[in-house]
Design a protein around this motif. Structure first.
Motif, mmCIF file in Angstrom:
data_model
loop_
_atom_site.group_PDB
_atom_site.id
_atom_site.type_symbol
_atom_site.label_atom_id
_atom_site.label_comp_id
_atom_site.label_asym_id
_atom_site.label_seq_id
_atom_site.Cartn_x
_atom_site.Cartn_y
_atom_site.Cartn_z
ATOM 1 N N ASP A 44 -103.579 55.572 28.734
ATOM 2 C CA ASP A 44 -102.449 55.716 27.810
ATOM 3 C C ASP A 44 -102.971 55.940 26.392
ATOM 4 O O ASP A 44 -102.532 56.831 25.658
ATOM 5 N N GLU A 67 -95.851 55.895 21.644
ATOM 6 C CA GLU A 67 -95.601 54.540 22.156
ATOM 7 C C GLU A 67 -96.726 53.584 21.805
ATOM 8 O O GLU A 67 -96.487 52.428 21.465
ATOM 9 N N GLU A 68 -97.986 54.082 21.855
ATOM 10 C CA GLU A 68 -99.112 53.149 21.698
ATOM 11 C C GLU A 68 -99.597 53.001 20.265
ATOM 12 O O GLU A 68 -100.160 51.966 19.913
ATOM 13 N N ASP A 82 -94.535 59.800 24.672
ATOM 14 C CA ASP A 82 -94.950 58.750 25.601
ATOM 15 C C ASP A 82 -96.129 59.319 26.366
ATOM 16 O O ASP A 82 -95.960 60.212 27.203
ATOM 17 N N ILE A 84 -98.224 58.261 28.711
ATOM 18 C CA ILE A 84 -98.077 58.126 30.167
ATOM 19 C C ILE A 84 -96.813 57.314 30.407
ATOM 20 O O ILE A 84 -96.747 56.127 30.050
ATOM 21 N N ASP A 85 -95.817 57.976 30.985
ATOM 22 C CA ASP A 85 -94.571 57.299 31.344
ATOM 23 C C ASP A 85 -94.669 56.994 32.842
ATOM 24 O O ASP A 85 -94.774 57.908 33.655
ATOM 25 N N THR A 87 -96.732 53.981 33.667
ATOM 26 C CA THR A 87 -98.104 53.471 33.636
ATOM 27 C C THR A 87 -98.435 52.622 34.859
ATOM 28 O O THR A 87 -99.538 52.715 35.416
HETATM 29 CA CA CA Z 1 -95.826 54.787 28.336
#
Ligand code: CA
Ligand code: IPD
Ligand code: CA
Length: 254
Positions: A44, A67-68, A82, A84-85, A87
Motif C-alpha cells: 500500500d 489514504e496512506e 486509494d 490498494i483497495d 488490502t
Molecule cells: Ca486502501
C-alpha cells in the motif's frame, strides 16, 4: 481538461506492476494494523508513493490526497487515491483488489480509474464521456426485478463497531434477491455495478478515496449514486449505487 488519460493509465499500470511484485510475494509481505480491523502493508505504502511521485510530477497543478500519506496543501484540485483497495484480500493472495485514482477539480469529479492488476481489468471514466472497461464502453444492468437481482455490500461498519452494522439490512435485502456478494473492494464493487455484473451495491463508513473513482464510473454508466435516503450524490458514509431500475424497490429496504 488538461490531462492525458493515456499518461494516467500508464502511471497506474506502473503502480499495478509494483503491486503485483508484492502480490507474488505475499508470504513475506510486511503487514501492520492501523486499527484492530484495518490493515496496511508495505505494498500500500509503496504503490501510493509511486502514484504520488508520478502524478504530482506530471501534473504539479493538482494536489494529492492518498489514504496512506494524507493530504498535500493544495486540495482545491486534487488526485484522490486509494493505492490498494481491498488490502486484506491482497494480503491473502486473492484476486479481488484494486488501485483507485480519481481527479477532482474545483470540487467536481472529472476523471476516475480503477485498475485490478490481478484480473488485468482497467475501468475508467471522464465526466460526461461515458465509462469504459479495457477500452470498451460499459453500462449498468437492465435488471428491473429485485427478486431476480444480484446485490453486493460490505461491512466497513463492523470495523468501526457501529451500532448500525449492516447485518440486519443485509439479511432483510438478501432474502428478497437471487444473488448476494461481498467482494472486498468497494472501488471494484462500484465498477461491477457500472459494468452490469452486479445490479446494486451499498456500504457504510467508507472514505472518499474508496469510492470517488468508482462512483463516477457508476454515474457515467447510467447508474444512480445516492445515500440511503435516496438523495443524489456521493456520500462515503452511506454509499448506495444502483442500475437505476432497482432504486425504487431497494430504497424502502435501506
Ligand atoms: Ca486502501
Ligand atoms: C476496504 C475495501 C472493502 C471495504 C472496506 C474498505 P481498504 O478498503 O474497500 O471492500 O469493505 O471498508 O476499507 O481498507 O482495503 O483500502
Ligand atoms: Ca479502500
Amino acid at each position: 481538461m488538461t490531462i492525458s488519460t493515456g499518461t494516467i493509465e500508464s502511471i497506474i499500470r506502473q503502480a499495478g506492476e509494483l503491486a503485483m511484485q508484492h502480490y507474488h510475494n505475499v508470504a513475506n509481505l510486511e503487514i501492520t494494523k492501523k486499527s484492530a480491523r484495518d490493515l496496511v502493508t508495505e505494498a500500500d505504502v509503496a504503490v501510493e508513493a509511486l502514484l504520488k511521485e508520478k502524478l504530482t510530477q506530471e501534473y504539479p497543478q493538482f494536489g494529492f490526497w492518498g489514504e496512506e500519506t494524507g493530504q498535500t496543501d493544495n486540495q482545491d484540485s486534487r488526485w484522490i487515491v486509494d493505492p490498494i483497495d481491498g488490502t486484506h484480500s491482497f494480503s491473502k493472495g486473492q484476486y479481488f483488489w484494486s488501485i483507485s485514482v480519481a481527479l477532482e477539480i474545483d470540487g467536481q469529479l472529472e476523471f476516475g480509474a480503477v485498475f485490478a492488476p490481478a484480473l488485468d481489468d482497467y475501468y475508467c471514466a471522464e465526466k460526461g464521456k461515458g465509462a469504459f472497461k479495457n477500452g470498451t464502453a460499459i453500462h449498468v444492468s437492465k435488471e428491473d426485478d429485485l427478486g431476480s437481482s444480484m446485490i453486493a455490500t460490505g461491512f466497513a461498519c463492523l470495523r468501526s463497531y457501529l451500532e448500525d452494522n449492516n447485518l440486519e439490512r443485509f439479511a432483510r435485502i438478501a432474502q428478497l434477491t437471487t444473488g448476494q456478494r461481498r467482494f472486498g473492494s468497494a472501488a471494484m464493487d462500484l465498477c461491477l455495478v457500472a459494468d452490469g455484473q452486479v445490479d446494486a451495491f451499498w456500504e457504510q463508513e467508507l472514505n472518499l478515496y474508496d469510492v470517488a473513482a468508482g462512483a463516477l464510473m457508476v454515474q457515467e454508466a447510467g447508474g444512480t449514486m445516492t445515500n440511503f435516503k435516496g438523495e443524489q450524490g456521493i456520500f462515503p458514509k452511506q454509499v448506495f449505487a444502483t442500475n437505476g431500475l432497482l432504486l425504487p424497490q431497494l430504497l424502502p429496504l435501506m
